[in-house]
Enzyme design. Structure first.
Site, PDB file in Angstrom:
ATOM      1  CB  SER A 187      11.941  -3.628  46.878  1.00  0.00           C
ATOM      2  OG  SER A 187      12.723  -3.341  47.825  1.00  0.00           O
TER       3      SER A 187
ATOM      4  CE  LYS B 219       9.924  -7.298  50.545  1.00  0.00           C
ATOM      5  NZ  LYS B 219       9.594  -7.637  49.165  1.00  0.00           N
TER       6      LYS B 219
ATOM      7  CE1 TYR C 266       8.992  -7.704  54.176  1.00  0.00           C
ATOM      8  CE2 TYR C 266       9.389  -5.359  55.150  1.00  0.00           C
ATOM      9  CZ  TYR C 266       9.124  -6.161  53.802  1.00  0.00           C
ATOM     10  OH  TYR C 266       8.085  -5.626  52.642  1.00  0.00           O
TER      11      TYR C 266
ATOM     12  CG  ASP D 276       6.227 -22.735  48.512  1.00  0.00           C
ATOM     13  OD1 ASP D 276       6.991 -22.055  48.453  1.00  0.00           O
ATOM     14  OD2 ASP D 276       6.190 -23.375  49.469  1.00  0.00           O
TER      15      ASP D 276
ATOM     16  CB  THR E  52      -2.055  -6.024  51.504  1.00  0.00           C
ATOM     17  OG1 THR E  52      -0.817  -6.107  52.319  1.00  0.00           O
ATOM     18  CG2 THR E  52      -1.742  -5.139  50.279  1.00  0.00           C
TER      19      THR E  52
ATOM     20  CB  SER F 183      -3.228 -16.170  46.443  1.00  0.00           C
ATOM     21  OG  SER F 183      -2.425 -15.739  47.508  1.00  0.00           O
TER      22      SER F 183
HETATM   23  N1  LIG Z   1       1.699  -3.904  52.197  1.00  0.00           N
HETATM   24  C1  LIG Z   1       2.578  -3.229  52.398  1.00  0.00           C
HETATM   25  O1  LIG Z   1       2.605  -2.330  53.274  1.00  0.00           O
HETATM   26  C2  LIG Z   1       3.737  -3.440  51.660  1.00  0.00           C
HETATM   27  C3  LIG Z   1       4.792  -2.366  51.727  1.00  0.00           C
HETATM   28  C4  LIG Z   1       6.046  -2.597  51.019  1.00  0.00           C
HETATM   29  C5  LIG Z   1       6.260  -3.971  50.413  1.00  0.00           C
HETATM   30  N2  LIG Z   1       5.258  -4.781  50.271  1.00  0.00           N
HETATM   31  C6  LIG Z   1       5.375  -6.031  49.353  1.00  0.00           C
HETATM   32  O2  LIG Z   1       4.768  -6.456  48.638  1.00  0.00           O
HETATM   33  C7  LIG Z   1       4.643  -7.789  48.244  1.00  0.00           C
HETATM   34  C8  LIG Z   1       3.386  -8.165  48.428  1.00  0.00           C
HETATM   35  O3  LIG Z   1       2.762  -8.020  49.746  1.00  0.00           O
HETATM   36  P1  LIG Z   1       1.315  -7.814  49.854  1.00  0.00           P
HETATM   37  O4  LIG Z   1       1.283  -6.556  50.842  1.00  0.00           O
HETATM   38  O5  LIG Z   1       0.415  -7.746  48.818  1.00  0.00           O
HETATM   39  O6  LIG Z   1       0.886  -8.760  51.186  1.00  0.00           O
HETATM   40  P2  LIG Z   1      -0.033 -10.136  51.167  1.00  0.00           P
HETATM   41  O7  LIG Z   1      -1.505  -9.575  51.039  1.00  0.00           O
HETATM   42  O8  LIG Z   1       0.257 -10.671  52.412  1.00  0.00           O
HETATM   43  O9  LIG Z   1       0.193 -11.075  49.962  1.00  0.00           O
HETATM   44  C9  LIG Z   1       1.275 -11.766  49.785  1.00  0.00           C
HETATM   45  C10 LIG Z   1       1.444 -12.756  48.749  1.00  0.00           C
HETATM   46  O10 LIG Z   1       2.709 -13.436  48.945  1.00  0.00           O
HETATM   47  C11 LIG Z   1       2.432 -14.754  48.620  1.00  0.00           C
HETATM   48  N3  LIG Z   1       3.348 -15.637  49.428  1.00  0.00           N
HETATM   49  C12 LIG Z   1       3.977 -15.215  50.386  1.00  0.00           C
HETATM   50  N4  LIG Z   1       4.825 -16.586  50.737  1.00  0.00           N
HETATM   51  C13 LIG Z   1       4.679 -17.069  49.514  1.00  0.00           C
HETATM   52  C14 LIG Z   1       5.321 -18.312  49.004  1.00  0.00           C
HETATM   53  N5  LIG Z   1       6.310 -19.163  49.978  1.00  0.00           N
HETATM   54  N6  LIG Z   1       5.221 -19.013  47.743  1.00  0.00           N
HETATM   55  C15 LIG Z   1       4.512 -17.928  47.050  1.00  0.00           C
HETATM   56  N7  LIG Z   1       3.902 -17.030  47.355  1.00  0.00           N
HETATM   57  C16 LIG Z   1       3.877 -16.565  48.486  1.00  0.00           C
HETATM   58  C17 LIG Z   1       1.092 -14.885  49.148  1.00  0.00           C
HETATM   59  O11 LIG Z   1       0.305 -16.200  48.495  1.00  0.00           O
HETATM   60  P3  LIG Z   1      -0.017 -17.462  49.167  1.00  0.00           P
HETATM   61  O12 LIG Z   1       0.175 -17.237  50.760  1.00  0.00           O
HETATM   62  O13 LIG Z   1      -1.036 -17.843  48.501  1.00  0.00           O
HETATM   63  O14 LIG Z   1       1.363 -18.261  48.520  1.00  0.00           O
HETATM   64  C18 LIG Z   1       0.291 -13.785  48.905  1.00  0.00           C
HETATM   65  O15 LIG Z   1      -0.438 -13.964  47.587  1.00  0.00           O
HETATM   66  C19 LIG Z   1       5.589  -8.171  49.421  1.00  0.00           C
HETATM   67  O16 LIG Z   1       6.806  -8.661  48.916  1.00  0.00           O
HETATM   68  C20 LIG Z   1       5.788  -7.248  50.426  1.00  0.00           C
HETATM   69  O17 LIG Z   1       6.873  -7.310  50.889  1.00  0.00           O
HETATM   70  C21 LIG Z   1       4.237  -4.703  51.139  1.00  0.00           C
END
Ligand SMILES: NC(=O)c1ccc[n+]([C@@H]2O[C@H](COP(=O)([O-])OP(=O)(O)OC[C@H]3O[C@@H](n4cnc5c(N)ncnc54)[C@H](OP(=O)(O)O)[C@@H]3O)[C@@H](O)[C@H]2O)c1
Length: 271
Positions: free
Chosen positions: A132, A150, A146, A54, A181, A12
């Site tokens: 990760s 990870k 967090y 979820d 994001t 999403s």
């Molecule tokens: N952005 C960064 O800098 C970064 C860096 C390293 C790693 N990551 C990793 O990348 C992944 C995606 O993050 P993002 O950066 O794209 O963040 P984001 O834009 O906040 O997206 C997070 C996604 O996770 C979903 N989510 C959260 N809790 C959930 C739950 N209980 N059940 C189902 N879905 C859930 C949210 O969907 P709903 O709320 O609609 O459920 C949303 O689609 C994460 O694992 C994060 O740790 C991100």
């Protein structure tokens, strides 16, 4: 190109949404899952199947996997992407909040993985791609829980790779750096509420300054950078075991390897 049946969580927003779109547009059969179904409507024109899920709801996981198996007869790739960053001082975070962080970032993902393993074993093939983070290799201020999830995911995935090799199933880790994001917003607001006043206020200010500095279009990568890497991991005949991708991921992992703990602490303090 071989068309794969793919389930991706966290579709999403951010990385998951970008990857779901890219993989569907590349011709794969993609199911995107998240809690906010309305936020996935814009994926439908690209051909993405939308599933309300979820990842902490175990019966809902079974239902989602059954739906895909009924409709497609197989699942080739599971991309475990859903996740969030629980930030704040350990003193201010309840153990319930910490458990929930593990429920989403590790146990939910593990339950989903367990659900796709029997059909993948029967097929004699499959791929689990776990999103990760560079935070699975390094650490940052006020991010203890967090990073715990990870770092755990890294070890869990490496061990699982060995276990699943004889069954034709591969496990791949993706380690994004700073990606533009909603991640920073989801983490910063609650952190300020928890620890913004009192003993850790200055440290919260310093983390907020870091976020303001790094989560800008210049200092972070767009989610497409990670979704290109995910596509590579999906389509490669022999994928790498881990892909460091996006701004600062590789340099930080290299510096963590190079520097002593105290030197790395100082480096983090200088941001
Ligand atoms: N952005 C960064 O800098 C970064 C860096 C390293 C790693 N990551 C990793 O990348 C992944 C995606 O993050 P993002 O950066 O794209 O963040 P984001 O834009 O906040 O997206 C997070 C996604 O996770 C979903 N989510 C959260 N809790 C959930 C739950 N209980 N059940 C189902 N879905 C859930 C949210 O969907 P709903 O709320 O609609 O459920 C949303 O689609 C994460 O694992 C994060 O740790 C991100």
């Amino acid at each position: 190109m071989e068309k794969k049946v793919i389930l991706i969580t966290g579709a999403s927003s951010g990385i998951g949404k970008s990857a779901a779109r890219e993989l569907a547009e590349a011709g794969h059969i993609v199911y995107g899952a998240a809690r906010r179904v309305d936020q996935m409507e814009d994926l439908r024109p690209s051909g993405v199947g939308v599933i309300a899920l979820d990842v902490t709801d175990h019966p809902a996981i079974e239902k989602a996997v059954d739906q895909i198996l009924e409709e497609q007869g197989r699942i080739d790739v599971l991309i475990n992407n859903a996740g969030y960053g629980l930030y704040g001082a350990v003193e201010d975070i309840s153990i319930e909040e910490a458990r929930y962080q593990f429920e989403v970032n590790l146990f939910g993902l593990a339950q989903l993985t367990k659900s796709v393993l029997p059909p993948m074993r029967e097929q004699g093939s499959g791929r689990i791609i776990n999103i990760s983070s560079v935070g699975g290799k390094i650490y940052t201020l006020l991010g203890a829980w967090y990073h715990a999830t990870k770092h755990a995911l890294e070890g869990w995935s490496d061990s699982l790779r060995l276990e699943l090799k004889p069954h034709g199933i591969d496990v791949v880790l993706i380690e994004p750096g700073a990606i533009d994001t909603n991640f920073d917003e989801v983490m910063a607001g609650p952190m300020k509420e928890r620890s913004g006043q009192g003993a850790y206020a200055e440290q919260v200010d310093s983390v907020v300054r870091g976020l303001e500095r790094f989560y800008t279009p210049e200092n972070s990568s767009p989610p497409e950078v990670v979704s290109h890497t995910i596509q590579k991991a999906v389509e490669a005949r022999r994928p790498k075991t881990r892909y460091a991708t996006g701004k600062f991921s590789r340099p930080l992992i290299f510096l963590r390897w190079l520097l002593s703990d105290r030197m790395f602490d100082r480096l983090l303090g200088s941001f």
